[in-house]
Scaffold this motif. Structure first.
Motif, PDB file in Angstrom:
ATOM      1  N   PHE A 145       1.798   3.327  -2.452  1.00 41.91           N
ATOM      2  CA  PHE A 145       1.501   2.195  -1.711  1.00 41.91           C
ATOM      3  C   PHE A 145       0.303   1.487  -2.148  1.00 41.91           C
ATOM      4  CE2 PHE A 145      -0.139   5.447   1.346  1.00 41.91           C
ATOM      5  CZ  PHE A 145      -1.601   4.913   1.509  1.00 41.91           C
ATOM      6  N   VAL A 146      -0.894   2.333  -2.591  1.00 43.04           N
ATOM      7  CA  VAL A 146      -1.919   1.749  -2.970  1.00 43.04           C
ATOM      8  C   VAL A 146      -1.598   1.046  -4.270  1.00 43.04           C
ATOM      9  CG1 VAL A 146      -4.159   2.155  -3.987  1.00 43.04           C
ATOM     10  CG2 VAL A 146      -3.484   3.593  -2.026  1.00 43.04           C
ATOM     11  N   VAL A 149       0.471  -2.283  -3.218  1.00 46.16           N
ATOM     12  CA  VAL A 149      -0.552  -3.168  -2.721  1.00 46.16           C
ATOM     13  C   VAL A 149      -1.185  -4.118  -3.858  1.00 46.16           C
ATOM     14  CG1 VAL A 149      -2.423  -3.868  -1.312  1.00 46.16           C
ATOM     15  CG2 VAL A 149      -0.408  -2.292  -0.229  1.00 46.16           C
ATOM     16  N   VAL A 253       8.624   3.554   0.525  1.00 42.59           N
ATOM     17  CA  VAL A 253       7.601   2.696   0.749  1.00 42.59           C
ATOM     18  C   VAL A 253       7.878   1.655  -0.271  1.00 42.59           C
ATOM     19  CG1 VAL A 253       5.347   2.632  -0.218  1.00 42.59           C
ATOM     20  CG2 VAL A 253       5.960   4.605   1.065  1.00 42.59           C
ATOM     21  N   ALA A 256      10.099  -0.828   1.727  1.00 42.30           N
ATOM     22  CA  ALA A 256       9.227  -1.428   2.914  1.00 42.30           C
ATOM     23  C   ALA A 256       8.373  -2.669   2.200  1.00 42.30           C
ATOM     24  CB  ALA A 256       8.491  -0.450   3.592  1.00 42.30           C
TER      25      ALA A 256
ATOM     26  N   ALA B 196      -0.129   9.599   4.615  1.00 44.82           N
ATOM     27  CA  ALA B 196      -0.367   8.328   4.453  1.00 44.82           C
ATOM     28  C   ALA B 196       0.978   7.300   4.313  1.00 44.82           C
ATOM     29  CB  ALA B 196      -1.065   8.138   3.298  1.00 44.82           C
ATOM     30  N   SER B 197       1.862   7.890   3.679  1.00 43.04           N
ATOM     31  CA  SER B 197       3.154   6.992   3.502  1.00 43.04           C
ATOM     32  C   SER B 197       3.602   7.066   4.938  1.00 43.04           C
ATOM     33  CB  SER B 197       4.042   7.787   2.759  1.00 43.04           C
ATOM     34  OG  SER B 197       3.508   7.960   1.545  1.00 43.04           O
ATOM     35  N   PHE B 200       1.470   4.223   6.624  1.00 47.27           N
ATOM     36  CA  PHE B 200       1.731   3.315   5.884  1.00 47.27           C
ATOM     37  C   PHE B 200       3.062   2.466   6.426  1.00 47.27           C
ATOM     38  CE2 PHE B 200       3.247   0.346   2.500  1.00 47.27           C
ATOM     39  CZ  PHE B 200       2.067  -0.477   2.501  1.00 47.27           C
ATOM     40  N   LEU B 201       3.921   3.046   6.559  1.00 44.11           N
ATOM     41  CA  LEU B 201       5.355   2.568   7.061  1.00 44.11           C
ATOM     42  C   LEU B 201       5.427   2.271   8.510  1.00 44.11           C
ATOM     43  CD1 LEU B 201       7.666   5.158   4.950  1.00 44.11           C
ATOM     44  CD2 LEU B 201       7.275   2.427   4.721  1.00 44.11           C
ATOM     45  N   GLY B 202       4.455   2.503   9.259  1.00 50.39           N
ATOM     46  CA  GLY B 202       4.519   2.146  10.667  1.00 50.39           C
ATOM     47  C   GLY B 202       5.382   3.089  11.492  1.00 50.39           C
ATOM     48  N   ALA B 213      -4.995   4.723   5.664  1.00 46.97           N
ATOM     49  CA  ALA B 213      -3.835   4.289   5.190  1.00 46.97           C
ATOM     50  C   ALA B 213      -3.140   3.165   6.157  1.00 46.97           C
ATOM     51  CB  ALA B 213      -2.706   5.550   5.462  1.00 46.97           C
ATOM     52  N   VAL B 216      -4.799   0.010   5.205  1.00 48.22           N
ATOM     53  CA  VAL B 216      -4.404  -0.704   3.835  1.00 48.22           C
ATOM     54  C   VAL B 216      -3.220  -1.323   4.125  1.00 48.22           C
ATOM     55  CG1 VAL B 216      -3.213  -0.040   1.573  1.00 48.22           C
ATOM     56  CG2 VAL B 216      -5.376   1.268   2.367  1.00 48.22           C
ATOM     57  N   ARG B 220      -2.813  -5.645   3.751  1.00 47.24           N
ATOM     58  CA  ARG B 220      -2.565  -5.953   2.810  1.00 47.24           C
ATOM     59  C   ARG B 220      -2.466  -7.419   2.238  1.00 47.24           C
ATOM     60  NH1 ARG B 220       2.674  -3.405   4.262  1.00 47.24           N
ATOM     61  NH2 ARG B 220       4.312  -4.897   3.883  1.00 47.24           N
ATOM     62  N   LEU B 223      -5.675  -9.032   1.012  1.00 48.67           N
ATOM     63  CA  LEU B 223      -6.273  -8.425  -0.237  1.00 48.67           C
ATOM     64  C   LEU B 223      -7.192  -9.454  -0.861  1.00 48.67           C
ATOM     65  CD1 LEU B 223      -6.832  -5.997  -1.906  1.00 48.67           C
ATOM     66  CD2 LEU B 223      -4.650  -6.441  -3.057  1.00 48.67           C
ATOM     67  N   LEU B 224      -6.597 -10.529  -1.261  1.00 46.95           N
ATOM     68  CA  LEU B 224      -7.462 -11.519  -1.788  1.00 46.95           C
ATOM     69  C   LEU B 224      -8.363 -12.130  -0.802  1.00 46.95           C
ATOM     70  CD1 LEU B 224      -4.408 -13.430  -4.063  1.00 46.95           C
ATOM     71  CD2 LEU B 224      -6.222 -11.431  -4.551  1.00 46.95           C
ATOM     72  N   LEU B 231      -9.466  -2.416  -0.275  1.00 48.32           N
ATOM     73  CA  LEU B 231      -9.684  -1.748  -1.267  1.00 48.32           C
ATOM     74  C   LEU B 231     -10.732  -0.540  -0.931  1.00 48.32           C
ATOM     75  CD1 LEU B 231     -10.608  -4.101  -4.278  1.00 48.32           C
ATOM     76  CD2 LEU B 231      -8.520  -2.570  -3.970  1.00 48.32           C
ATOM     77  N   ALA B 234      -8.547   2.346   0.582  1.00 49.03           N
ATOM     78  CA  ALA B 234      -7.587   2.918  -0.555  1.00 49.03           C
ATOM     79  C   ALA B 234      -8.497   3.678  -1.387  1.00 49.03           C
ATOM     80  CB  ALA B 234      -7.071   1.613  -1.124  1.00 49.03           C
ATOM     81  N   LEU B 237      -9.385   7.105  -0.048  1.00 52.41           N
ATOM     82  CA  LEU B 237      -8.047   8.098  -0.213  1.00 52.41           C
ATOM     83  C   LEU B 237      -7.876   8.484  -1.672  1.00 52.41           C
ATOM     84  CD1 LEU B 237      -5.391   6.457   1.906  1.00 52.41           C
ATOM     85  CD2 LEU B 237      -6.252   8.748   2.414  1.00 52.41           C
TER      86      LEU B 237
END
Lengths: 312, 263
Positions: A145-146, A149, A253, A256, B196-197, B200-202, B213, B216, B220, B223-224, B231, B234, B237
């Motif tokens: 996922f990193v 992203v 992942v 999603a 983490a996955s 991450f997926l909730g 996680a 991230v 996401r 990010l910009l 970051l 992430a 990790l």
């Protein structure tokens, strides 16, 4: 050979029986069901009870299991508690995207990993070997996922070259949609696989039969393709079966993140709405797929190197 | 220690230190606007201080994975050692065969079940991840222990009338440590990935948890706008898993060289 295949298939049948019980027991003995979750705010307790009876949630677990198994054996995966349609339809509509993603990734990963593994293995501890090893080692330490992203941020949001999410239509008709997801899935699988092929190549090259073959003057090319590769492929094939699980996690992942309506998305939706029949149907299909992959890998390994024992 | 080992240790130590010491650091992150650059590392999508979140988010991100691997070794190691040291074939078979059946169990199944039943419970996710590792750990330990137990050293020790405990713990148990240490590195990496996955997926912890996680995942889209909100967690990790991967690789090399030198 024949008896190995028979034994191994027998084990697969036992595994299938145990898995089907597990899938059912684990998913149905959980606290809270769809009736609770859907309507607790709008319905009275007696209405919830009526709904539960209608959905068949009030019967004893053993009875429900027998009923479920009987249906599964005749190809009926049950009815979704949320959509009201057959679970088989959900499986059918979601499996395509996942298959495309997985197969496309494997089609790129497998040849590349085998080639890399052999290149590394034949140059054990040389400069090329060490360079590739370092890169694969580093790449395999970054979670899917990193990578996803960061890739989305750079290529979709910043540069705008590639689409960030699925917008409808067939995955195959718009290959641009597949580039980022496959790039994400590709990294770790190729690292894990190529390292196994490398280890297999090194072991095969150091084996006595290769020394003997060299002494007999068998040309290097033939030696590599006919004698080293089949032996080197065994750990690779076994790793591939194991990577299947990792890859599926990655696909989850990826689906999603890129909003691809695949198997994983359907599973997460099912979990979120406590749509137990759907979760059962999807996990059963997954478990059967995993079983078949393992069975196939073991049979293939036995074919390549007929001395492998059954299990262990 | 060569430079490469120092680097790998450093990569592991930094996130570990943040995870362990972080929660007791008296850092008072102020809340502000979403994705602003106030504070050291800015704020996240909910306007919370990124550095403050980092300090408390490591406990779940690393703790759950490490806990799961330790638990897997406790259960799987015990099964493997017993199966290898017993002279009763039925006991060996009886303990290992059921694990063979569980081996192709897709981890997704276990995860989704846990997510349905015990959502947001760190303990439940840890146990689930541990259970998924038990079959392979048991196999590995059993194979390593059998290797040692069938060698001439054990034969000699037995002839010297050493006690069962001395042989099992003093020699067999110790010679299992090498393969175990090498396996530990990759296994912890995989456990971190898995935990983490899930998060991450909730399907795991609550989407507002400070976990790395989860951070991230949650940030996401930003990010910009505020790169550090994604970051920084992430990188912590990745630093942890990369360091462990490198250490495991060294250990594999070292144990192999040891084997070759004794041959």
């Amino acid at each position: 050979m024949r008896s190995y295949a028979a034994q191994r298939a027998g084990l697969a049948v036992v595994q299938l029986a145990v898995l089907s019980v597990l899938v059912f027991v684990l998913t149905s003995l959980l606290p809270g069901d769809a009736a609770d979750l859907r309507f607790t705010e709008t319905l009275t307790p007696s209405q919830v009870a009526a709904l539960r009876a209608e959905l068949g949630l009030d019967q004893p677990p053993v009875e429900r299991f027998v009923h479920w198994l009987g249906n599964v054996l005749t190809g009926d995966l049950g009815t979704s508690l949320i959509s009201g349609g057959p679970v088989a339809d959900i499986v059918r509509s979601s499996i395509g995207a996942t298959l495309v993603l997985t197969l496309a990734t494997l089609a790129i990963v497998v040849p590349l990993a085998v080639a890399l593994g052999i290149v590394m293995g034949t140059r054990e501890n040389g400069r090329v070997d060490r360079a590739i090893t370092s890169v694969t080692l580093a790449l395999s330490a970054i979670p899917d996922f990193v990578i996803a992203v960061v890739l989305v941020a750079v290529f979709s949001l910043k540069l705008g070259w590639l689409p960030a999410t699925w917008i409808g239509g067939s995955l195959l008709s718009s290959p641009a949609l597949l580039i980022l997801p496959i790039a994400v899935l590709f990294g770790r699988t190729v690292c894990l696989l190529s390292r196994q092929v490398r280890a297999g190549t090194v072991a095969a090259l150091n084996a006595e039969y290769v020394t003997q073959a060299r002494r007999l003057g068998i040309p290097r090319r033939q030696l590599l393709l006919r004698h080293v590769l089949p032996n080197a492929a065994v750990p690779g094939v076994q790793e591939l079966a194991r990577t299947g699980d990792t890859l599926l996690g990655g696909v989850l992942v990826v689906e999603a993140i890129f909003a691809i309506p695949g198997f994983a998305t359907a599973l997460v939706d099912g979990v979120e709405t406590r749509d137990i029949p759907t979760v059962q149907g999807l996990t059963l299909v997954l478990a059967v797929a995993a079983l078949l992959i393992n069975l196939g890998a073991d049979l293939l390994c036995n074919r390549l190197v007929p001395r492998s024992e059954i299990l262990r | 220690m060569n430079p490469r080992e120092v680097v790998s240790l450093g990569l592991v130590a930094v996130p570990l230190a943040v995870a362990v010491v972080g929660p007791v650091v008296p850092y008072d992150g102020r809340t502000g606007l979403p994705y602003s650059s106030e504070g050291v590392l800015g704020t996240d999508g909910l306007g919370r201080d990124v550095l403050g979140l980092l300090l408390v988010g490591g406990r779940t991100a690393l703790g759950m994975a490490i806990g799961a691997v330790l638990l897997a070794y406790l259960v799987g190691g015990l099964i493997g050692l017993t199966a290898a040291s017993t002279r009763q074939r039925w006991l060996d078979e009886g303990m290992m065969r059921p694990l063979d059946v569980l081996l192709p169990l897709p981890s997704l199944l276990v995860i989704s079940v846990v997510a349905v039943g015990w959502r947001a419970s760190a303990a439940a996710i840890t146990v689930a991840v541990a259970m998924m590792n038990v079959p392979t750990v048991a196999r590995l330990v059993r194979a390593a222990a059998l290797d040692a137990a069938s060698g001439p050293v054990v034969e000699a020790l037995r002839m010297q009338r050493e006690s069962w405990v001395t042989i099992q713990l003093g020699y067999v148990g110790r010679s299992v440590l090498g393969p175990v240490a090498a396996d530990l590195g990759t296994r912890i990496t995989l456990a971190v990935f898995l935990v983490a996955s899930v998060n991450f997926l909730g399907l795991g912890l609550s989407p507002t948890a400070p976990d790395w996680a989860v951070s991230v995942s949650r940030n996401r889209e930003g990010l910009l706008l505020q790169p550090w909100s994604v970051l920084a967690p992430a990188l912590l990790l990745v630093s942890f898993t990369l360091g462990f991967n490198l250490l495991a690789d060294r250990l594999v090399h070292r144990s192999r060289r040891l084997v070759e030198s004794t041959r």
